[in-house]
Design a protein around this motif. Structure first.
Motif, short mmCIF file in Angstrom:
data_model
loop_
_atom_site.label_atom_id
_atom_site.label_comp_id
_atom_site.label_asym_id
_atom_site.label_seq_id
_atom_site.Cartn_x
_atom_site.Cartn_y
_atom_site.Cartn_z
N GLN A 185 40.63 32.92 41.77
CA GLN A 185 41.42 33.61 40.75
C GLN A 185 41.09 33.08 39.35
O GLN A 185 41.00 33.86 38.39
CB GLN A 185 42.90 33.47 41.06
CG GLN A 185 43.30 34.18 42.34
CD GLN A 185 44.77 34.02 42.67
OE1 GLN A 185 45.64 34.41 41.90
NE2 GLN A 185 45.07 33.47 43.83
N ASP A 186 40.91 31.79 39.23
CA ASP A 186 40.55 31.19 37.95
C ASP A 186 39.18 31.69 37.50
O ASP A 186 38.99 32.02 36.31
CB ASP A 186 40.55 29.67 38.09
CG ASP A 186 40.22 28.96 36.78
OD1 ASP A 186 40.98 29.13 35.81
OD2 ASP A 186 39.20 28.23 36.74
N PHE A 187 38.23 31.78 38.43
CA PHE A 187 36.89 32.28 38.11
C PHE A 187 36.94 33.72 37.63
O PHE A 187 36.28 34.10 36.66
CB PHE A 187 35.99 32.16 39.35
CG PHE A 187 34.61 32.72 39.17
CD1 PHE A 187 33.63 31.98 38.54
CD2 PHE A 187 34.30 33.99 39.63
CE1 PHE A 187 32.35 32.50 38.37
CE2 PHE A 187 33.03 34.52 39.46
CZ PHE A 187 32.05 33.76 38.83
N ALA A 188 37.73 34.53 38.32
CA ALA A 188 37.84 35.94 37.94
C ALA A 188 38.40 36.09 36.52
O ALA A 188 37.89 36.89 35.72
CB ALA A 188 38.73 36.68 38.94
N LEU A 189 39.44 35.33 36.20
CA LEU A 189 40.03 35.40 34.86
C LEU A 189 39.02 35.03 33.78
O LEU A 189 39.00 35.64 32.70
CB LEU A 189 41.24 34.46 34.78
CG LEU A 189 42.49 34.92 35.54
CD1 LEU A 189 43.52 33.79 35.57
CD2 LEU A 189 43.10 36.16 34.88
N LYS A 190 38.18 34.06 34.07
CA LYS A 190 37.17 33.63 33.10
C LYS A 190 36.04 34.64 32.96
O LYS A 190 35.22 34.54 32.05
CB LYS A 190 36.61 32.27 33.50
CG LYS A 190 37.62 31.14 33.38
CD LYS A 190 37.06 29.83 33.91
CE LYS A 190 38.09 28.70 33.76
NZ LYS A 190 37.61 27.43 34.37
N ASN A 191 35.98 35.60 33.89
CA ASN A 191 34.91 36.59 33.86
C ASN A 191 35.42 38.01 33.65
O ASN A 191 34.77 38.99 34.00
CB ASN A 191 34.10 36.52 35.16
CG ASN A 191 33.18 35.32 35.20
OD1 ASN A 191 32.04 35.37 34.76
ND2 ASN A 191 33.69 34.22 35.74
N GLY A 192 36.61 38.10 33.05
CA GLY A 192 37.09 39.41 32.61
C GLY A 192 37.85 40.21 33.65
O GLY A 192 38.05 41.42 33.47
N PHE A 193 38.31 39.57 34.73
CA PHE A 193 39.08 40.27 35.76
C PHE A 193 40.40 39.54 36.00
O PHE A 193 40.47 38.31 35.87
CB PHE A 193 38.31 40.32 37.09
CG PHE A 193 37.19 41.34 37.12
CD1 PHE A 193 37.38 42.56 37.73
CD2 PHE A 193 35.97 41.05 36.53
CE1 PHE A 193 36.35 43.50 37.77
CE2 PHE A 193 34.93 41.98 36.57
CZ PHE A 193 35.12 43.21 37.19
N TYR A 194 41.43 40.29 36.34
CA TYR A 194 42.71 39.69 36.70
C TYR A 194 43.13 40.17 38.09
O TYR A 194 42.66 41.21 38.57
CB TYR A 194 43.79 40.03 35.67
CG TYR A 194 44.12 41.51 35.57
CD1 TYR A 194 45.13 42.09 36.34
CD2 TYR A 194 43.43 42.33 34.67
CE1 TYR A 194 45.43 43.44 36.25
CE2 TYR A 194 43.74 43.68 34.56
CZ TYR A 194 44.73 44.23 35.35
OH TYR A 194 45.03 45.56 35.25
N VAL A 195 44.01 39.41 38.73
CA VAL A 195 44.49 39.77 40.07
C VAL A 195 45.48 40.92 39.96
O VAL A 195 46.50 40.82 39.29
CB VAL A 195 45.14 38.56 40.77
CG1 VAL A 195 45.71 39.00 42.13
CG2 VAL A 195 44.14 37.44 40.96
N GLN A 196 45.15 42.01 40.62
CA GLN A 196 46.02 43.18 40.62
C GLN A 196 46.98 43.16 41.81
O GLN A 196 48.12 43.58 41.71
CB GLN A 196 45.17 44.45 40.66
CG GLN A 196 45.97 45.74 40.49
CD GLN A 196 45.06 46.94 40.51
OE1 GLN A 196 44.06 46.97 41.22
NE2 GLN A 196 45.40 47.95 39.72
N GLU A 197 46.51 42.65 42.94
CA GLU A 197 47.32 42.61 44.15
C GLU A 197 46.71 41.65 45.15
O GLU A 197 45.50 41.46 45.18
CB GLU A 197 47.41 44.02 44.77
CG GLU A 197 48.30 44.10 46.00
CD GLU A 197 48.31 45.49 46.61
OE1 GLU A 197 48.82 45.63 47.74
OE2 GLU A 197 47.80 46.43 45.97
#
Length: 278
Positions: A185-197
């Motif tokens: 989740q941390d990696f995704a946030l740093k690459n322009g994505f957020y957790v939707q579900e």
């Protein structure tokens, strides 16, 4: 799965056709197959979630991609992606998808090509898709680095308005799985994505050393201002270490299919014949 919208018996039978088609898993590369009932559920979930989207699979040992295409073709599912591409380093998987798609005449919907995530993503694939799916090596021995690599390739393949799903271990009693979830989740946030579900504790696997370990669907959506990747890079160094388990570094370029196997039939070497005596 909404049983009112899906004929369960037809769905199970169609998924069984796909299971018969796929090659046996290679445990040394962390190929662990999802159980059949969960494959039916996952197929319906992903088809609905990514309906109308161009979907790229970064690896697909379970053959969820083929299940989606086949169930759409058989009218078991009335929604699904507009196009599916499977990228996998295992030529057995690629050939299995290609042969099945050709036999069932669904090559217009699904295709596969040989690709190892160690390599930069081909330029023609950068930003070409609107959704990605990956069920990567779960990263128990490398703090989720293998998960990040597969997710990164999926993100690179997607344009500015994109969604994706990462299927990874999910067990609050297993510390490494909790850590990998956080890292992902941390990696995704740093690459322009957020957790939707997050759909927790959803899938079971044929995993002999941890039969109760389950996985989740971790859905991502891109930020409105995300800029798609315009360049991809080869992997190197520490990102390759313990990729498929403790001290199992990523050293293999491709798994080649040396002989065609009809997976729905028993290989000759696994049985012998005794004839009737006159």
């Amino acid at each position: 799965m909404n049983e009112g919208n899906v004929d369960i018996k037809r769905a199970i039978n169609a998924v069984s056709d796909v299971i018969q088609n796929r090659p046996l898993p290679l445990r040394e590369f962390d190929q662990i197959y999802m159980k059949a009932g969960d494959m039916v559920l996952q197929t319906s979930l992903i088809a609905q979630r990514f309906s109308g989207k161009k979907l790229v699979f970064i690896g697909d040992g379970d053959s969820i991609s083929l299940c989606i295409a086949y169930l759409m073709h058989r009218k078991v599912l009335d929604v699904g992606p507009s196009e599916i591409l499977v990228l996998d380093f295992d030529q057995r998987m690629v050939n299995a998808v290609t042969r099945f798609a050709d036999r069932e005449r669904i090559s217009h919907l699904i295709s596969a090509r040989l690709y190892n995530c160690i390599d930069e993503l081909p330029s023609e694939l950068l930003g070409a898709y609107s959704a990605f799916y990956t069920n990567p090596p779960w990263g128990a021995s490398n703090a989720g680095e293998s998960v990040k690599v597969f997710a990164e390739r999926g993100m690179e393949a997607c344009g500015s308005d994109a969604v994706g799903v990462v299927v990874i271990a999910d067990d609050f009693t297993v510390p490494w799985s909790r850590n990998v979830l956080w890292e992902t989740q941390d990696f995704a946030l740093k690459n322009g994505f957020y957790v939707q579900e997050m759909q927790t504790n959803l899938h079971e696997y044929h995993l002999d050393d941890a039969p109760d370990l389950r996985s989740c669907n971790l859905f991502f959506r891109s930020r409105p201002d995300r800029v798609p990747a315009n360049k991809s890079y080869e992997l190197h160094g520490s990102r390759l270490e313990s990729f498929y388990g403790l001290k199992k570094n990523l050293r293999v370029k491709y798994v080649r299919e040396t002989a065609r196997v009809d997976y729905g039939m028993a290989p000759d070497g696994t049985y012998s014949i005794e004839t009737l005596e006159k």
